[in-house]
Design an enzyme around this catalytic site. Sequence first.
Site, PDB file in Angstrom:
ATOM      1  N   GLY A  56       0.685  -1.270   0.053  1.00  0.00           N
ATOM      2  CA  GLY A  56       0.014  -0.064   0.025  1.00  0.00           C
ATOM      3  C   GLY A  56       0.913   1.244   0.219  1.00  0.00           C
ATOM      4  CB  SER A 106       6.964   0.470  -6.957  1.00  0.00           C
ATOM      5  OG  SER A 106       6.118  -0.384  -6.430  1.00  0.00           O
ATOM      6  CD  GLU A 107       1.571   0.264  -7.595  1.00  0.00           C
ATOM      7  OE1 GLU A 107       1.564   0.872  -8.726  1.00  0.00           O
ATOM      8  OE2 GLU A 107       1.686  -0.802  -7.623  1.00  0.00           O
ATOM      9  CG  HIS A 121      -2.909  -4.126  -1.251  1.00  0.00           C
ATOM     10  ND1 HIS A 121      -1.689  -4.895  -1.299  1.00  0.00           N
ATOM     11  CD2 HIS A 121      -2.976  -3.370  -2.023  1.00  0.00           C
ATOM     12  CE1 HIS A 121      -0.821  -4.203  -2.288  1.00  0.00           C
ATOM     13  NE2 HIS A 121      -1.750  -3.381  -2.742  1.00  0.00           N
ATOM     14  CG  HIS A 151      -2.582   1.384  -3.862  1.00  0.00           C
ATOM     15  ND1 HIS A 151      -3.479   0.466  -4.200  1.00  0.00           N
ATOM     16  CD2 HIS A 151      -1.313   0.415  -4.022  1.00  0.00           C
ATOM     17  CE1 HIS A 151      -3.328  -0.471  -4.423  1.00  0.00           C
ATOM     18  NE2 HIS A 151      -1.516  -0.521  -4.325  1.00  0.00           N
TER      19      HIS A 151
END
Length: 212
Positions: A23, A67-68, A89, A87
């Site tokens: 996340g 990385s996002e 999960h 973000h």
Amino acid sequence: MKKEILRAVKFIVDNNLVKGTWGNVSIREGNIIYITPSGVPYDKLKEGMISVVDFNGNLVEGLKPSSELPTHIEIYKSRKDVRAIVHTHPVFSSTISVVSSEIPPIIEDAVMILGPEIKVSEYALPGTWELAKNVVDALSDNHAVILKNHGLITVGTNIDEALTASLICEKTAEIYLYALNIGNFSTISNEDAVMLRNKYLNSYRHMGKDVR
């Protein structure tokens, strides 16, 4: 902004929206993005570690960004109203990501806060610009999008709105899965869904709800 990032990561951990270092959270201030760094356990995260980048992805200060980052950049570029992205999960939203292409308008608060339908984006590898494009396309002008075989992204005009959207989406995903299991459920009409959404955007969202 860095203190707000730390508050947000504590919130997503405390509410069981993430496990481990998965996340990410970001906040936009002008043309600068504050985002959680890559691979740092949330309980070890300090203000000085938080990544600060520009809209080209260049690191201004802090550690290597999540990385996002491409997805965060593309959302901010396409949605001038968005100032925060979360973000996560979570279990039920992630389950939806593997069994459905959307969550229809079934619950009023979800329709108001998230949008008439919660779309599932097309699959792409994490951290890619392809994923970023797919997410932006599926998000449209809503406040939540589920990532195929991946997780959940919510957005807001501030971090509190984005965090609240995460909780609402996860609750709605849980309800939808129960409804699918039962096999019989009702939906809100498109006309009423649009009316409810506009009511939130033009009135309720300005009440300044805080999830602290």
